[in-house]
Every structure is written in structure tokens, then in C-alpha cells.
Design an enzyme around this catalytic site. Structure first.
Site, mmCIF file in Angstrom:
data_model
loop_
_atom_site.group_PDB
_atom_site.id
_atom_site.type_symbol
_atom_site.label_atom_id
_atom_site.label_comp_id
_atom_site.label_asym_id
_atom_site.label_seq_id
_atom_site.Cartn_x
_atom_site.Cartn_y
_atom_site.Cartn_z
ATOM 1 N N CYS A 105 43.287 104.156 106.797
ATOM 2 C CA CYS A 105 42.428 104.083 108.093
ATOM 3 C C CYS A 105 41.063 103.880 107.518
ATOM 4 O O CYS A 105 40.852 103.408 106.596
ATOM 5 C CB CYS A 105 42.598 105.608 108.619
ATOM 6 S SG CYS A 105 42.355 107.134 107.811
ATOM 7 N N CYS A 108 40.658 105.999 104.375
ATOM 8 C CA CYS A 108 40.534 105.522 103.116
ATOM 9 C C CYS A 108 39.659 104.089 102.177
ATOM 10 O O CYS A 108 39.154 104.337 101.275
ATOM 11 C CB CYS A 108 42.081 104.782 102.841
ATOM 12 S SG CYS A 108 43.561 105.470 104.139
ATOM 13 N N ASP A 513 19.870 71.865 114.440
ATOM 14 C CA ASP A 513 19.441 71.055 113.574
ATOM 15 C C ASP A 513 20.115 69.846 114.131
ATOM 16 O O ASP A 513 21.344 69.279 114.854
ATOM 17 C CB ASP A 513 19.989 70.780 112.033
ATOM 18 C CG ASP A 513 19.768 70.376 110.947
ATOM 19 O OD1 ASP A 513 18.180 69.511 111.168
ATOM 20 O OD2 ASP A 513 20.371 70.060 109.777
ATOM 21 N N ASP A 707 23.752 72.901 108.702
ATOM 22 C CA ASP A 707 24.836 72.759 107.523
ATOM 23 C C ASP A 707 25.113 74.031 106.820
ATOM 24 O O ASP A 707 26.393 74.345 105.872
ATOM 25 C CB ASP A 707 24.780 71.170 106.717
ATOM 26 C CG ASP A 707 23.008 71.935 105.680
ATOM 27 O OD1 ASP A 707 23.013 73.137 105.559
ATOM 28 O OD2 ASP A 707 22.877 70.812 105.333
ATOM 29 N N ASP A 711 18.148 73.870 103.272
ATOM 30 C CA ASP A 711 17.074 75.203 104.130
ATOM 31 C C ASP A 711 17.865 77.044 104.118
ATOM 32 O O ASP A 711 17.737 77.136 105.174
ATOM 33 C CB ASP A 711 17.212 74.727 106.064
ATOM 34 C CG ASP A 711 16.234 73.378 105.749
ATOM 35 O OD1 ASP A 711 15.961 72.657 105.250
ATOM 36 O OD2 ASP A 711 16.712 72.741 107.255
#
Length: 829
Positions: A105, A108, A513, A707, A711
Site C-alpha cells: 500500500c 509501504c 509547434d 518535439d 526549446d
């Protein structure tokens, strides 16, 4: 076997002490080792199928560090052992994917993350509860992997390097263990009920001796339930108390312990009420719910498990020179970059690489969601995990193990599912405070009922402890995100950050883009204007002959358009980068390239037809010494489905914008084709960053689609970033999501699934809050028995997981998107 004084350690080459009894079996033979550390390292290398290391090493290995008593982790510091599951994270850091056993869970996950983060040099750690995997990144100059593994093992979890086969074995073992726990609890429950029913219906007719005998029998049957079946709750509670944290399993463990202790005391003393029937049924129901929950969560991560296990165990490596036809069967873990492997039709490609010989079609659907096979020939890149369909291929290995694209996808999916969006963090905080409040309410309830009705005080207190369901609060978000992530991956959409789905559901502005995103990113020939007496076909054949040896995008477009034409004979070809190409045909000099470059060959005059070409297209000219021959117009075509995508996004209330560094005329042209009203061209990275910041300053939630690699500032600034395709750069992409199939139409499905996922998260959180708000007060008033409280708690936890699984029914949108696009074209043509 004992060593003589003249023998040396097979691993490190140091002299083996006289009488040393350390050894390891390498390639079927027992080898002398000088110490326990070298023996453990050698056994680990052999156990991972990496014994080829000893045959190919240039010298002996460095001596293994002395092992700590009971520790087997020193071997994991060796590079040859780390290779299958550790990759270089850059700047001196490493990243490992580990397999953890015993993770059940969010508590943990919290324990492991906190325990590992305390180590010096650890940069990040994330636990994927659904897949039982741990991703850790560390500075190898400050700490070692063995220390990280030891820290996790010290918390009580089994830990090892991630291996798909070992992961499946561990999952199967865990399922078997859970079923055995369930069987023991179910068998004991039925027997205890047989003893309890006579006492309920006897109406005082049963003798005290018979009643006491029934109690002793019930106690004997309940002991294995408490020690074995209920063990996970007590182990988890002990872990939580060890780190001074009140977790989800603590109330259940306390409730069971109190009820059993009171029942055992009543049996020993012969006075009081026993709850053995309620205890065994409660544990049985909880285990049943946990088993169903685990199965549901495994279904939510099915695509990820299939992906991780899709690399084959063995490969056919070429022996000797390429083309020799001689192969040897080796473990995939033994492959190294540069090896040649043969892949027969129907076999799975074992590693990333490129085709050296052969032509075939490859099924990459498991990786990208793209159903159509992809043609592959010499020089083409292939991805490990894809399936060769048609003909035999010989491949040169480029990346193996943790460096492959497939493992990159698995790591990114782990990172996404381990990441916690805002709602999940809020739920965890509320859950922790809820447990604290619940413990206080249970104490207050017990004290109050000791005064109201002492005989019912224990029963009511236990009901309060077990009726609450903080697990539902903790599971609400991870279950939905795991299901949504798996559904999106089957569509070819990879979620790489935990916050991506939540943020995507709130997006108000989508910034695209142009090149490679809204367009195909490659030029194509759209027109030929003959300027002399030669035909279009003749001019195209001559241009293709000149361009055939060039890799420039213009050259590739012209050569592709001339496929099937007989090439002209060209000699003395000279390439002038950035200008064009010159050669000799039938004794005449011929040029193709920019108008200025070609004009130098024809006395500096430009063809008047240039004045009539559109600004948005790229124009190259062809001429020989006698004059101009033709103009070639090239353009970057819009991506199929791009107009449908922009229209669907705007219809859903989002503002679509085009932001590109390309020429303004080209950007405006594409925007007009796709119906985008707001378009900005000739924008450098700084302008793009300022543009996105301006939108955010106005309250916009911005998604940037590009991509994923270029940038970087604008991608980091956007609230969520989406990359077109991943390819070989997938592991290094900074995007929050990746469209693996390079299919823009799937972007619409990403937004739709994100909205549905957040709606289901809110439903789950509302259900968990409403259930606890109703159930806890009822338990405090005594209206709920411990047994009915256990049933409600189990069903509440299961309900949120089953609700999340509704996201698994998401269908791939490819056919629907294509159909809509075709119907739009038909309606407007």
C-alpha cells in the site's frame, strides 16, 4: 573444497589463504575464491547469466569488499551486475529500477521513500506500488547501490535488481502466498462458525464444559489465522511504529489484537465474551478484498507488465565475421553494443540497434500502439521488444539492458505512477490525520462505553477501529492514475510525470509547434515549373541525379519524387553546403539549389517566374550553362488529422495557438490550412518563453506540444508538455507525455482520458469521505458490529479500485479520428 597455498582467487586474482573453503560454480566448475565477498560476487554474476564476463575481461576483477554478516548486496556495486537494470542518469548519477517484495500500500511506499532519501547522495526515490518497483537515482561518488539495497532490506522488504522474469516469479509467489493466507482464514472461519452457532442457538441449554470446549477449539483455530493470515497487517503496523508514523494498517492491527487478546483472556478465565468467529471472518473478508484489489491493480498495470517482460531471454549472436551464417545461442544479458544478432520471423528483437542485412516488417504495437507493421531495411533503426514478422534480419546491437527504449518506457511509466499529483498528496495528508483522529476517537469511544455499558465497550471500540477505511482515501488517486496510464499506453500515449493527467484535465490553452508537430517535419515536392523545352519528368530526373548523394531535406524530397525514373549520368558532382549542388551532364555544367547560387551559372539573372511563387513554399532552381531549366516548389505538408485535432480541441473550450521559429509566411500558411486563428512565427526560444509566461499571467493553464527535446525553457515553463514521438531520445525527453505513435489524433484522447480520470478520482474521494463520515459515527454509537464493520471496510477499499478500472475500457481512437477526418473532407470537397 579447500585451497592450497599456491592457488589464486578466480574472481580477483589474489592468493587464496591456505585452507580457504570459499568457492563458486562458474560455467559448471567449482572455482576457488579468497573470501566470502568474492564468492558472493561471483555467485551473483553467475546467477544473472553473466559468466561471459570472466572470459572477456582484460584482467582480474577488483577485490570485493568484505561482506557484512547476512548481506548479499556487495555484488550489486559491480558494473557487470548492474548492467541489466542500471542506466547512466548524467552528471555522475545513476538510475536503477529495483523489484521490491512485500509492498502492499501507500504506507509501504512512504516508508521506503523516507528510508532511502536519508542516505547521502540519493537524489530521488519513487515507489510504484501497483508494479512493486522502486526507481532510485543516486550520486555514485557519494553512495553505492549496495547501501541503498541494505537500507530497503532493513525496513523488512525483499529487494533486488529488476528483472522481468524475476518480477513475474515474485508476483506469482505473492499471489500464491495470499491465496494460502486466504485458504487458512477461510478454513478456520468455517470451523469456528460451526462451534459458535450452537452457542448462539442453545439459549442456555449448553453445559459450561461443552461451551468451554468450543471456546478452546475456536482459540486453537484462530491462532494460525492471527499468526499467518493476518500477518501482513501486523508486519505493516510494526514498520509504521518503527518510523513513528501512524499508517493505514495500524487501526486494523490494533482492532484484531485487542479482540483476540480479550477473547483469549475470556477463554482462559472462563468468563466474558469471545469474538473468534468475528476475527476469523473479518480476516477472511479483508484478505479476499485485498486479493481482489491486487488483481484489479495488476489489471490496471497489465500493459506495463507485458512491456517489461517482452525482451526475450536468449538471442542468436553471430559468431565471426558478418555473413558467416554461424550463430550461438546466448543470454540477452550477455549482449554488448556492436554485437551482430540474427532475428528470424516471429521472434522478438532482443535489443535496440540497426538493420545490417535483410528486409522485413516489424510489429511495434506493444511499444507505440501502432497496429500497422513498419518496414525495415539496411540502416533502419529497430527497437528491442518489437517483433520481426516477414523475413530474417541481421541487426547490430546499439543499446542493451537498462539503456534500451523499452526499459526507458518502463522507467517513465514507473515514474509517472509513483509521482503524486496534488489530489493524491492532499488525500495522503488527510489520511494520516484521519488515522490519528480515529485512534483518538476509538479511545474516547471505549472510555464512554465503559461508563455506558461495560460489556459492550470492547465490541464497540473494535468496530470503530476496523470500520474506517483510510485505505480508500489513499487508493482513490493511484488506482485511477494507474488505470488511465495503462489505457493511454495501449493507445500509444506515454505518461511520464505523475501530475500530467491532473494538469491536462485543467488545460485552457494548447500551444503547438509547427515543424514536426502540426506538419510532418519533412519537405515534399508540390510543384515543378519547366522554364525551357524539357518536360517536367526530364527535369525531375536530372534534378534527382544531382541530389542523389545528398542528405539535405530538399534532396531527399526530390529523390523520393523521382522514384521509378531512369537516372541521368552525372559526373564531377560538387556540393556547396547551404547553396546547392553542381555537376556535369553530357559535357554541360548543371546546378540545382538556391536562386542566387544557380544565377551565377547563367550570367546573374533570376527567372521572372520567381515573382509568382508563394512565400510559404521553398523554391529551388535548376539550370545548365545555356539557361534555366525548371523551378521546384517544396512544402512541409500538414500532418494527417491535424485539422480535426485543432477543431476538436477548440470545440472542447480550449484556445489553440501556433508558435514557431519558422518564417512568418510559412507559419501563417499552415495556420490558415488548419483553421488556427492565433499564429506567431520567427519566435526564438526567449520569445516563446515570454509568450507562454504571458498566457499564464492571464490565468491560463498552458499545454505545449512539440518535439520534447528542443526549446527546453518553454517546455519547462508550461504546466504540461507533450512530445511528438519519442524514438531513440525517449529516455532523455523532458516532456510530461509522449505520443509514441507520432499520431497527433491521439492527443484528443489524452485530453478526454485525463478528464475522465480526474472525474473518477473525485468520485472515489467523495465515496471514501462519505463512507467514513457515515460509518464511523454509526460504529461509535454501537449500531455496527465488528463483523459488519470489517465487511464495510473491505468493500469500501474494493469499490474505489473497481471504479477506477472503468478507465481500462478506453478504446484506441485511431479509427474514430480517421473516420471523422474523412467525413470532414468529404463534406467540404
Amino acid at each position: 573444497m579447500a585451497a592450497t597455498g599456491a592457488e589464486r582467487c578466480f574472481h580477483c586474482g589474489e592468493p587464496a589463504p591456505a585452507g580457504a573453503r570459499y568457492s563458486a560454480v562458474i560455467d559448471g566448475a567449482a572455482r576457488i575464491m579468497c573470501c566470502a565477498g568474492c564468492a558472493a560476487v561471483a555467485r551473483t554474476i553467475a546467477g544473472h547469466g553473466l559468466t561471459a564476463y570472466y572470459a572477456s575481461r582484460e584482467g582480474t576483477a577488483r577485490r570485493a569488499a568484505p561482506q557484512k554478516p547476512g548481506s548479499d548486496y556487495a555484488a550489486y556495486d559491480l558494473a557487470e551486475v548492474q548492467r541489466p537494470f542500471v542506466c547512466d542518469a548524467g552528471t555522475g548519477a545513476k538510475q536503477a529500477t529495483l523489484l521490491a517484495e512485500g509492498v502492499t500500500c501507500g504506507a509501504c511506499a512512504w516508508l521506503i521513500e523516507r528510508g532511502v532519501q536519508r542516505l547521502a547522495g540519493v537524489r530521488s526515490v519513487a515507489v510504484n506500488v501497483a508494479a512493486h518497483r522502486v526507481q532510485v537515482e543516486w550520486d555514485d561518488s557519494r553512495t553505492h547501490l549496495s547501501a541503498i539495497l541494505e537500507a530497503i532490506a532493513a525496513l523488512g522488504y525483499g529487494i533486488r535488481g529488476f528483472d522481468p522474469a524475476a518480477g513475474e516469479r515474485a508476483a506469482a509467489h505473492e499471489r500464491r502466498t495470499m491465496l494460502w493466507r486466504l485458504f487458512v482464514a477461510g478454513f478456520a472461519m468455517m470451523q469456528v462458525m460451526m462451534y459458535a452457532v450452537p452457542a448462539y442457538v442453545s439459549d442456555g441449554d449448553m453445559t459450561p464444559e461443552a461451551e468451554q470446549l468450543m471456546r478452546w477449539a475456536s482459540l486453537a483455530l484462530t491462532v494460525p489465522v492471527m499468526l499467518w493470515s493476518a500477518g501482513p497487517w501486523f508486519v505493516s503496523a510494526c514498520r509504521e511504529l518503527t518510523v513513528r508514523r501512524l499508517g493505514m494498517d495500524l487501526p486494523v492491527a490494533i482492532g484484531l489484537a485487542v479482540a483476540f487478546a480479550a477473547s483469549a483472556w475470556a477463554t482462559l478465565s472462563g468468563h466474558g465474551v469471545v469474538y473468534f468467529d468475528s476475527i476469523t471472518m473479518f480476516v477472511f473478508l479483508l484478505l479476499g478484498a485485498r486479493y481482489l484489489e491486487a488483481a484489479a491493480r495488476a489489471k490496471a498495470t497489465e500493459s506495463q507488465r507485458r512491456l517489461a517482460g517482452h525482451i526475450p531471454a536468449v538471442a542468436d549472436r553471430v559468431v565471426g565475421e558478418a555473413g558467416s551464417g554461424v550463430t550461438e545461442r546466448v543470454a540477452v544479458a550477455q549482449l554488448v553494443p556492436g554485437d551482430l544478432v540474427q532475428v528470424v520471423p516471429g521472434a522478438t528483437i532482443p535489443a535496440d540497434g540497426s538493420v545490417t542485412t535483410g528486409w522485413s516488417a516489424v510489429d511495434e504495437s506493444l511499444l507505440t500502439g501502432e497496429a500497422r507493421p513498419v518496414g525495415k531495411g539496411p540502416g533502419d533503426a529497430v527497437v528491442g521488444g518489437s517483433v520481426n514478422i516477414a523475413s530474417p534480419l541481421t541487426l547490430r546491437v546499439a543499446r542493451v539492458g537498462a539503456e534500451t527504449v523499452l526499459y526507458g518506457i518502463v522507467r517513465l511509466m514507473d515514474r509517472a505512477q509513483a509521482g503524486k499529483p496534488r489530489l493524491a498528496q492532499l488525500a495522503d495528508r488527510v489520511g494520516r490525520w484521519f488515522v490519528v483522529s480515529l485512534m483518538a476517537m476509538a479511545l474516547a469511544t471505549g472510555a464512554a462505553w465503559c461508563w455506558i455499558d461495560p460489556q459492550r465497550a470492547l465490541q464497540v471500540t473494535v468496530a470503530v477501529l476496523v470500520v474506517s477505511c483510510p485505505c480508500a482515501l489513499s487508493l482513490a488517486t493511484p488506482a485511477a492514475l494507474a488505470a488511465a496510464t495503462g489505457a493511454l499506453h495501449r493507445m500509444g500515449i506515454l505518461v511520464t510525470r505523475g501530475h500530467a493527467l491532473e494538469t491536462l484535465a485543467r488545460v485552457t490553452h494548447v500551444v503547438f509547434d509547427k515543424t514536426g508537430t502540426l506538419t510532418l517535419g519533412r519537405l515534399s515536392l508540390v510543384g515543378i515549373v519547366p522554364l525551357g523545352l524539357r518536360s517536367r519528368k526530364t527535369c525531375l530526373s536530372l534534378a534527382a541525379a544531382l541530389e542523389r548523394g545528398s542528405e539535405h531535406p530538399v534532396a531527399r524530397a526530390i529523390v523520393a519524387a523521382a522514384a521509378g525514373l531512369a537516372p541521368d549520368s552525372v559526373t564531377d558532382v560538387r556540393n556547396q553546403p547551404g547553396r546547392g549542388i553542381e555537376g556535369c551532364v553530357n559535357g554541360l555544367r548543371v546546378r540545382i539549389g538556391s536562386p542566387a547560387f544557380v544565377a551565377e551559372l547563367v550570367q546573374g539573372l533570376l527567372p521572372p517566374q520567381l515573382a509568382y511563387t508563394a512565400d510559404e513554399v521553398t523554391v529551388v532552381t535548376l539550370a545548365d550553362e545555356r539557361g534555366y531549366l525548371a523551378l521546384f516548389a517544396l512544402d512541409d505538408e500538414p500532418r494527417p488529422g491535424a485539422r480535426w485535432v485543432t477543431r476538436e480541441l477548440e470545440a472542447s473550450g480550449k484556445q489553440v495557438l501556433l508558435l514557431s521559429g519558422d518564417r512568418r509566411s510559412a507559419v501563417t500558411h499552415v495556420a490558415g490550412q488548419l483553421g488556427i486563428a492565433a499564429a506567431t512565427g520567427e519566435a526564438d526560444p526567449g520569445m516563446k518563453l515570454a509568450f507562454v509566461r504571458a498566457l499564464q499571467a492571464q490565468g491560463g493553464v498552458v499545454a505545449v506540444v512539440g518535439d520534447g527535446v528542443n526549446d527546453a525553457p518553454v517546455i519547462a515553463q508550461a504546466q504540461v508538455s507533450i512530445a511528438m514521438g519519442g524514438g531513440i531520445e525517449l529516455a532523455r525527453t523532458g516532456a510530461d507525455m509522449v505520443l509514441l505513435a507520432d499520431d497527433l489524433s491521439r492527443l484528443v484522447s489524452a485530453f478526454d482520458t485525463a478528464r475522465k480520470a480526474m472525474r473518477i478520482v473525485r468520485q472515489n474521494l467523495a465515496w471514501a469521505a462519505a463512507y467514513n463520515a457515515v460509518a464511523v459515527p454509526l460504529a461509535m454509537t454501537g449500531a455496527i458490529t465488528p463483523l459488519s464493520a470489517g465487511i464495510g471496510m473491505a468493500l469500501s477499499s474494493l469499490a474505489v479500485v473497481l471504479n477506477a478500472l472503468r478507465l481500462q475500457g478506453e478504446d484506441c481512437p485511431e479509427g474514430k479520428a480517421a473516420g471523422r477526418e474523412l467525413s470532414h473532407i468529404s463534406a467540404t470537397s
